[in-house]
Motif scaffolding. Structure first.
Motif, PDB file in Angstrom:
ATOM      1  N   ALA A  70      35.952  22.046 -11.615  1.00 15.36           N
ATOM      2  CA  ALA A  70      34.138  22.311 -11.978  1.00 15.36           C
ATOM      3  C   ALA A  70      34.030  20.950 -12.594  1.00 15.36           C
ATOM      4  O   ALA A  70      32.545  21.087 -13.196  1.00 15.36           O
ATOM      5  CB  ALA A  70      34.286  23.454 -13.025  1.00 15.36           C
ATOM      6  N   ASP A  71      34.556  19.879 -12.543  1.00 11.63           N
ATOM      7  CA  ASP A  71      34.034  18.796 -12.763  1.00 11.63           C
ATOM      8  C   ASP A  71      33.508  17.877 -11.427  1.00 11.63           C
ATOM      9  O   ASP A  71      34.259  17.380 -10.739  1.00 11.63           O
ATOM     10  CB  ASP A  71      34.963  17.792 -13.434  1.00 11.63           C
ATOM     11  N   THR A  72      32.178  18.237 -11.326  1.00 10.18           N
ATOM     12  CA  THR A  72      31.753  17.800  -9.804  1.00 10.18           C
ATOM     13  C   THR A  72      30.938  16.621 -10.084  1.00 10.18           C
ATOM     14  O   THR A  72      30.585  16.213  -9.086  1.00 10.18           O
ATOM     15  CB  THR A  72      30.777  18.924  -9.428  1.00 10.18           C
ATOM     16  N   PHE A  73      30.990  16.178 -11.292  1.00  9.53           N
ATOM     17  CA  PHE A  73      30.213  15.008 -11.602  1.00  9.53           C
ATOM     18  C   PHE A  73      30.842  13.734 -11.403  1.00  9.53           C
ATOM     19  O   PHE A  73      30.279  12.608 -10.572  1.00  9.53           O
ATOM     20  CB  PHE A  73      29.600  14.978 -12.953  1.00  9.53           C
ATOM     21  N   ILE A 125      42.414  28.082 -15.232  1.00 13.17           N
ATOM     22  CA  ILE A 125      41.985  26.823 -15.993  1.00 13.17           C
ATOM     23  C   ILE A 125      40.981  26.218 -15.247  1.00 13.17           C
ATOM     24  O   ILE A 125      41.179  25.766 -13.994  1.00 13.17           O
ATOM     25  CB  ILE A 125      43.235  25.875 -16.210  1.00 13.17           C
ATOM     26  N   ALA A 126      39.713  25.838 -15.909  1.00 22.50           N
ATOM     27  CA  ALA A 126      38.640  25.242 -15.308  1.00 22.50           C
ATOM     28  C   ALA A 126      38.698  23.665 -15.871  1.00 22.50           C
ATOM     29  O   ALA A 126      38.472  23.793 -17.209  1.00 22.50           O
ATOM     30  CB  ALA A 126      37.498  26.026 -15.374  1.00 22.50           C
ATOM     31  N   ASP A 127      38.744  22.767 -15.261  1.00 20.45           N
ATOM     32  CA  ASP A 127      38.512  21.373 -15.670  1.00 20.45           C
ATOM     33  C   ASP A 127      36.759  21.322 -15.407  1.00 20.45           C
ATOM     34  O   ASP A 127      36.250  21.129 -14.121  1.00 20.45           O
ATOM     35  CB  ASP A 127      39.249  20.374 -14.523  1.00 20.45           C
ATOM     36  N   THR A 128      36.207  20.729 -16.679  1.00 19.26           N
ATOM     37  CA  THR A 128      34.746  20.855 -16.510  1.00 19.26           C
ATOM     38  C   THR A 128      34.461  19.062 -16.812  1.00 19.26           C
ATOM     39  O   THR A 128      35.302  18.248 -16.857  1.00 19.26           O
ATOM     40  CB  THR A 128      34.122  21.554 -17.604  1.00 19.26           C
ATOM     41  N   ALA A 129      33.141  18.910 -16.470  1.00 19.56           N
ATOM     42  CA  ALA A 129      32.588  17.340 -16.481  1.00 19.56           C
ATOM     43  C   ALA A 129      32.738  17.066 -17.991  1.00 19.56           C
ATOM     44  O   ALA A 129      32.383  17.796 -18.940  1.00 19.56           O
ATOM     45  CB  ALA A 129      31.322  17.366 -15.870  1.00 19.56           C
TER      46      ALA A 129
END
Length: 331
Positions: free
Chosen positions: A166-169, A217-221
């Motif tokens: 979920a880190d699409t930035f 587990i979600a990796d965020t920006a």
């Protein structure tokens, strides 16, 4: 949206961070030995300095207590935490009538442990899977790498895990997490760079439920444009997860780099306020001589350290334990 099982033979990019992915063929160490090894640099400066003070202490008085203060500050414990420790030491030394340096050392260990235990709390796991964990933090702290290591840790506990990119930035963040998914032997949900992170999390929650996955587990920006932007994005992700999984996200872990010391606390405060952080994952604990930041985190952020990074290998993420940490720091 693309679902990738990552079990086929495909060329993958190398991780963006210089971390070894292959465990070395060395004997496995226990938790205490691994923590002791990780805080070697801190212990060499902090513990040895304290030991020299204690060796000269024949009577615990104001002078011997005052000599401890600069040592605590030098370990990056922070002025606010140091002030609390010093005041408590003075009160307890007076009340208990301690006489020797050895007694002073034990009293100090008790004070440090009390600070860490004061913010500790048991992790509440949902009765029905999946357990949804959000990983948040500033870029450069090792957030994506830590996400992969955490997946490997859960896999070693015989849990099924799904990763969500979920880190699409950040450029190459998705590809980097793909590598860690492959090494950890877990599937991953991803989208294209610049895509909607909440949409990726939506698909990941659907997949985790359908497959009865234990942990998502979600990796965020990790960008920090403004507090408002950060809160809006994280709030949207939280709402998305909660619609699909009751109580989600169940944990929100803030990844902090131990080597940034006091400078990282302000950024950590922002994420703590915006993301409703439940615990800290402290990376690169083995790379700093100022491991006292653990105590500053407890005092100033009112949050427990849940996991600690103690090396570069994929298995070098361990559960944090206050007794082990203090005993490793002050033998």
């Amino acid at each position: 949206m693309v679902f990738s099982s990552l079990f086929g033979k495909r060329d993958k990019p190398e991780p963006a961070e210089s971390e070894s992915l292959t465990p070395e063929s060395t004997p496995k160490l226990g938790l205490f030995d691994r923590m002791k090894q990780a805080v070697t640099r801190t212990r060499e400066t902090f513990s040895e300095s304290i030991s020299s003070v204690i060796a000269l202490t024949r009577e615990v008085d104001e002078a011997s207590l005052t000599s401890l203060e600069p040592l605590l500050l030098a370990a990056d414990i922070g002025s606010a935490t140091t002030a609390i420790i010093m005041e408590n030491l003075r009160q307890r030394a007076l009340r208990t009538g301690i006489q020797s340096g050895a007694e002073l050392k034990q009293l100090l260990k008790q004070e440090l442990k009390q600070i860490l235990d004061g913010v500790a709390h048991p992790i509440q796991h949902p009765s029905t899977p999946p357990e949804v964990i959000l990983m948040v933090g500033v870029n450069g702290t090792g957030k994506t790498t830590t996400t992969g290591k955490l997946a490997a840790l859960f896999r070693s506990q015989n849990k099924t895990v799904l990763l969500c990119a979920a880190d699409t930035f950040r450029a190459a963040a998705i590809e980097q997490l793909e590598v860690w998914a492959q090494r950890s032997d877990v599937p991953i949900i991803k989208t294209k760079q610049g895509g909607d992170p909440s949409a990726a999390l939506y698909d990941a929650c659907i997949a985790a439920k359908a497959r009865n996955t234990d942990i998502l587990i979600a990796d965020t920006a990790g960008r920090l444009h403004t507090k408002s932007d950060l809160m809006k994005e994280l709030d949207k992700m939280r709402r998305t997860a909660e619609k699909l999984v009751p109580g989600a996200p169940h944990q929100t872990f803030l990844v902090m780099d131990a080597t940034t010391g006091q400078n990282g606390l302000q950024q950590a405060r922002l994420f703590t306020e915006a993301a409703r952080v439940t615990g800290i994952v402290l990376t690169k604990l083995d790379g700093t001589a100022k491991g006292g930041i653990v105590l500053a985190i407890a005092t100033e952020l009112k949050l427990p350290v849940i996991y600690a990074g103690v090396g570069e290998k994929i298995e070098d993420l361990i559960p944090f334990d206050s007794t082990t940490f203090i005993d490793s720091l002050l033998e």
